[in-house]
Each structure stands twice: as C-alpha cells, then as structure tokens.
Motif scaffolding. Structure first.
Motif, PDB file in Angstrom:
ATOM      1  N   ALA A 266       0.825  -1.206   0.000  1.00  0.00           N
ATOM      2  CA  ALA A 266       0.000   0.000   0.000  1.00  0.00           C
ATOM      3  C   ALA A 266       0.860   1.257   0.000  1.00  0.00           C
ATOM      4  O   ALA A 266       0.538   2.244  -0.679  1.00  0.00           O
ATOM      5  CB  ALA A 266      -0.932  -0.010   1.210  1.00  0.00           C
ATOM      6  N   ILE A 267       1.949   1.252   0.761  1.00  0.00           N
ATOM      7  CA  ILE A 267       2.830   2.425   0.805  1.00  0.00           C
ATOM      8  C   ILE A 267       3.515   2.621  -0.543  1.00  0.00           C
ATOM      9  O   ILE A 267       3.641   3.755  -1.038  1.00  0.00           O
ATOM     10  CB  ILE A 267       3.869   2.285   1.931  1.00  0.00           C
ATOM     11  N   TYR A 268       3.956   1.539  -1.176  1.00  0.00           N
ATOM     12  CA  TYR A 268       4.583   1.655  -2.487  1.00  0.00           C
ATOM     13  C   TYR A 268       3.584   2.168  -3.524  1.00  0.00           C
ATOM     14  O   TYR A 268       3.932   2.985  -4.391  1.00  0.00           O
ATOM     15  CB  TYR A 268       5.152   0.304  -2.913  1.00  0.00           C
ATOM     16  N   ASP A 269       2.352   1.713  -3.428  1.00  0.00           N
ATOM     17  CA  ASP A 269       1.308   2.188  -4.338  1.00  0.00           C
ATOM     18  C   ASP A 269       1.058   3.683  -4.132  1.00  0.00           C
ATOM     19  O   ASP A 269       0.947   4.458  -5.092  1.00  0.00           O
ATOM     20  CB  ASP A 269       0.031   1.390  -4.115  1.00  0.00           C
ATOM     21  N   GLN A 270       0.988   4.096  -2.874  1.00  0.00           N
ATOM     22  CA  GLN A 270       0.758   5.514  -2.581  1.00  0.00           C
ATOM     23  C   GLN A 270       1.908   6.385  -3.059  1.00  0.00           C
ATOM     24  O   GLN A 270       1.693   7.462  -3.639  1.00  0.00           O
ATOM     25  CB  GLN A 270       0.543   5.689  -1.068  1.00  0.00           C
ATOM     26  N   SER A 271       3.134   5.939  -2.849  1.00  0.00           N
ATOM     27  CA  SER A 271       4.287   6.727  -3.280  1.00  0.00           C
ATOM     28  C   SER A 271       4.375   6.779  -4.802  1.00  0.00           C
ATOM     29  O   SER A 271       4.828   7.784  -5.370  1.00  0.00           O
ATOM     30  CB  SER A 271       5.571   6.137  -2.701  1.00  0.00           C
ATOM     31  N   THR A 272       3.929   5.727  -5.492  1.00  0.00           N
ATOM     32  CA  THR A 272       3.948   5.723  -6.950  1.00  0.00           C
ATOM     33  C   THR A 272       2.937   6.704  -7.527  1.00  0.00           C
ATOM     34  O   THR A 272       3.239   7.435  -8.483  1.00  0.00           O
ATOM     35  CB  THR A 272       3.665   4.309  -7.478  1.00  0.00           C
ATOM     36  N   ILE A 273       1.732   6.736  -6.944  1.00  0.00           N
ATOM     37  CA  ILE A 273       0.677   7.601  -7.474  1.00  0.00           C
ATOM     38  C   ILE A 273       0.856   9.043  -7.021  1.00  0.00           C
ATOM     39  O   ILE A 273       0.881   9.981  -7.832  1.00  0.00           O
ATOM     40  CB  ILE A 273      -0.707   7.067  -7.053  1.00  0.00           C
ATOM     41  N   VAL A 274       1.002   9.248  -5.705  1.00  0.00           N
ATOM     42  CA  VAL A 274       1.052  10.606  -5.158  1.00  0.00           C
ATOM     43  C   VAL A 274       2.458  11.190  -5.267  1.00  0.00           C
ATOM     44  O   VAL A 274       2.634  12.348  -5.671  1.00  0.00           O
ATOM     45  CB  VAL A 274       0.567  10.608  -3.693  1.00  0.00           C
ATOM     46  N   GLY A 275       3.455  10.396  -4.890  1.00  0.00           N
ATOM     47  CA  GLY A 275       4.819  10.914  -4.903  1.00  0.00           C
ATOM     48  C   GLY A 275       5.384  11.078  -6.302  1.00  0.00           C
ATOM     49  O   GLY A 275       5.906  12.137  -6.658  1.00  0.00           O
ATOM     50  N   ASP A 276       5.282  10.012  -7.124  1.00  0.00           N
ATOM     51  CA  ASP A 276       5.844  10.045  -8.470  1.00  0.00           C
ATOM     52  C   ASP A 276       4.848  10.503  -9.529  1.00  0.00           C
ATOM     53  O   ASP A 276       5.256  10.874 -10.629  1.00  0.00           O
ATOM     54  CB  ASP A 276       6.391   8.667  -8.851  1.00  0.00           C
ATOM     55  N   GLY A 277       3.550  10.429  -9.231  1.00  0.00           N
ATOM     56  CA  GLY A 277       2.537  10.892 -10.180  1.00  0.00           C
ATOM     57  C   GLY A 277       2.187   9.918 -11.273  1.00  0.00           C
ATOM     58  O   GLY A 277       1.496  10.285 -12.226  1.00  0.00           O
ATOM     59  N   HIS A 278       2.620   8.650 -11.159  1.00  0.00           N
ATOM     60  CA  HIS A 278       2.345   7.655 -12.198  1.00  0.00           C
ATOM     61  C   HIS A 278       1.030   6.951 -11.871  1.00  0.00           C
ATOM     62  O   HIS A 278       1.004   5.901 -11.225  1.00  0.00           O
ATOM     63  CB  HIS A 278       3.484   6.650 -12.305  1.00  0.00           C
ATOM     64  N   VAL A 279      -0.071   7.523 -12.321  1.00  0.00           N
ATOM     65  CA  VAL A 279      -1.386   6.976 -11.989  1.00  0.00           C
ATOM     66  C   VAL A 279      -1.610   5.641 -12.679  1.00  0.00           C
ATOM     67  O   VAL A 279      -2.138   4.699 -12.081  1.00  0.00           O
ATOM     68  CB  VAL A 279      -2.489   7.986 -12.379  1.00  0.00           C
TER      69      VAL A 279
END
Length: 309
Positions: A266-279
């Motif tokens: 879940a944390i990796y998913d959140q960092s990918t979407i919110v942190g990196d912007g890769h929806v």
C-alpha cells in the motif's frame, strides 16, 4: 378386489410453497436493489475505473502527457519491479506473523472471557481499549515508547537487566519488522477475541454438558465441539484480519515513512501515485494488490469449507 388410492394433496402444497418462495425471492431482490446500487457505485465503479487506468500511461497531473492505452506494459514493468516484489515480501511476512499471533491470543482471550468468573463484564470492556485507540495515535505512542533515547521500553529493559543497552528498535533492520508486528498484535488482538467470542456464545451449553456426562475432558471438548462449531467465526476472523494486514498502511507509514526495506504494498502504491505521479502504473499495482488479496480469500474459503449443516 383392488382399491384405488386417493391422490395425496402434497404436490399442491408443494406448488403453493414454491409460489410463496418465488414471491419472497422477488421481494428480497426488490429490497436489495438500492443496496446493490450503492455497492456498485462505491466499490465496483472505482474498481472498474482502476482496472481501466492500469492499461494507460495516465499521469497525476493530466495534460503534461497525453493519456493513451499502453496495453499490458504496466503489468510487464510490474513483473520485473524488484521494489514491488520486496514490498510483497514485507507485507506477506507482516500478515503471516500478525494474523497467526492475533488468532492464537484472541482465541485464548475469548475462551477465558466466555467462561463464568467474577469480573467478566469489566474485563470485556477493558480488553477493547487497545482496539478503540485510533491506529495513528497508537503508532505514535509506541514509536515514542520504542525510542532508543527516551523510550520507556529501553529504560525498563536496562533497569530490569533484560537489555544490556538501549536498542534502536525501529531503525534497526533486524528488529524493525518485529516492532511493528508487536504493535499491530497489541492493538488488533482484542478485535479478534471479540469476533471469536461472538462465535463461542452461540454454541449450545447442552453439548458440553452431554460431553462431560460421556466422560470427555476439557481438551477433548475443545477439539471435538468448540473448534468444529467455531469454524464459521474463525473463517470470518481470518478473512477480516488478512484483508486488513495485506493492505496495511498507517502503522508502517508512521513508523518508517517510505523506507525501502520496510515498504508495504500500500505504501509503495501511494508513493507511486502521489509521490511520483504515475497513476497508470499505480493502478496496475492496485490491481495486483486486489488479486493477491482475492487469492488469500479463495485459499481460506477452499481449505475451511463452511456449509449450512
């Protein structure tokens, strides 16, 4: 002389019962339609939207790059993503440790609380206190208690000669996962005990009395009566706790943030979407998490078959 038997009216009664059952089924579906519509809106629509996004290159800031279909490219990248594989390993380890300990401790607590003794009522209320504390609050409290400088755990351990020196429980890779597992076990075991206690209270006392008359001891009663009749409650408990553990986010994020060696799915998913912007890629991670959770549910239902009998 042969006699002619009069036809029994049973088939007519069966037809009347069938018609009544059909009317009851239609009424049930009519009453369920509003609830099903709400579930479709709040669950199925977001799931379908996520699956669609997982086949695109959508970015968090729309307009910087045109959104287009990329087919299975996100899933190919995910298959070779070592960070995601590490997050799966961390999450599965956390799930296996916490669910196992919480089930055993919760079952013991439920058996104790289900027995008759003085003060049973207050004990039931007190045991729910850890579960009632919000997860973020509990995580911050334990983070302070496990601190290597000001933490009360280290202070008591040194004073009682259980520890030779203060330890960095959270930052040390050898103890970080165990620390967060201990916090989750402390907080969630009362919830498991509550679910199992509800299952214990529906088991008829007459069965235990009859078994005692037949000479069965407490251990035999537990294996032959309690566990088989508790199987539906055990199944629900394991599914609930496994679902929660596989999508754990808050306690890990409070303890470690985005630290790579303790990153959950879940944390990796959140960092990918919110942190990196890769929806688009984050949506593929979300679908993978959904499939992993579904796999665990299928395994539970398959190996713990519960029938109406």
């Amino acid at each position: 002389m042969s006699t002619v038997a009069t036809p029994a009216p049973a088939p007519r009664r069966r037809r009347r019962r069938t018609g009544l059952q059909r009317r009851q089924t239609r009424i049930a579906w009519v009453l369920l339609i509003p609830s099903l519509a709400v579930v479709a809106f709040v669950a199925l629509f977001p799931l379908g939207r996520t699956i669609y996004q997982s086949f695109t290159n959508q970015e968090f800031l729309a307009g910087l790059e045109p959104t287009k279909s990329v087919g299975l490219q996100n899933y190919r990248d995910l298959w070779h993503d070592t960070i995601f594989r590490d997050s799966v390993v961390v999450t599965v380890k956390f799930t296996a440790i916490t669910v196992a300990f919480e089930f055993v401790l919760g079952l013991i607590i439920a058996l104790v609380v289900n027995s008759n003794f003085k003060g049973r009522g207050p004990m039931r209320a007190v045991m729910l206190v850890p579960w009632a504390i919000p997860t973020v609050v509990a995580a911050k409290m334990w983070q302070w208690m496990l601190d290597d400088v000001f933490g009360v755990i280290n202070d008591l351990g040194v004073k009682l000669h259980l520890l030779g020196h203060s330890r960095a429980w959270i930052s040390d890779p050898s103890t970080s996962l165990g620390s967060v597992c201990a916090v989750d076990i402390w907080k969630t075991t009362p919830f498991v005990a509550l679910l199992l206690l509800a299952g214990l209270q529906v088991i008829p006392r007459d069965l235990y009395e009859a078994a005692a008359v037949d000479g069965a001891n407490k251990l035999q009663q537990f294996w032959r009566i309690t566990l088989p009749l508790l199987r539906p409650a055990i199944l629900v408990t394991l599914i609930f706790r496994t679902l929660d553990a596989l999508r754990v986010f808050d306690v890990f994020y409070v303890f470690f943030g985005n630290r790579p060696d303790t990153q959950t799915m879940a944390i990796y998913d959140q960092s990918t979407i919110v942190g990196d912007g890769h929806v688009g890629y984050g949506a593929a991670i979300s679908v993978a998490i959904f499939l992993i959770i579904s796999l665990f549910v299928v395994i539970y239902v398959t190996f713990m078959r519960v029938t109406e009998d």
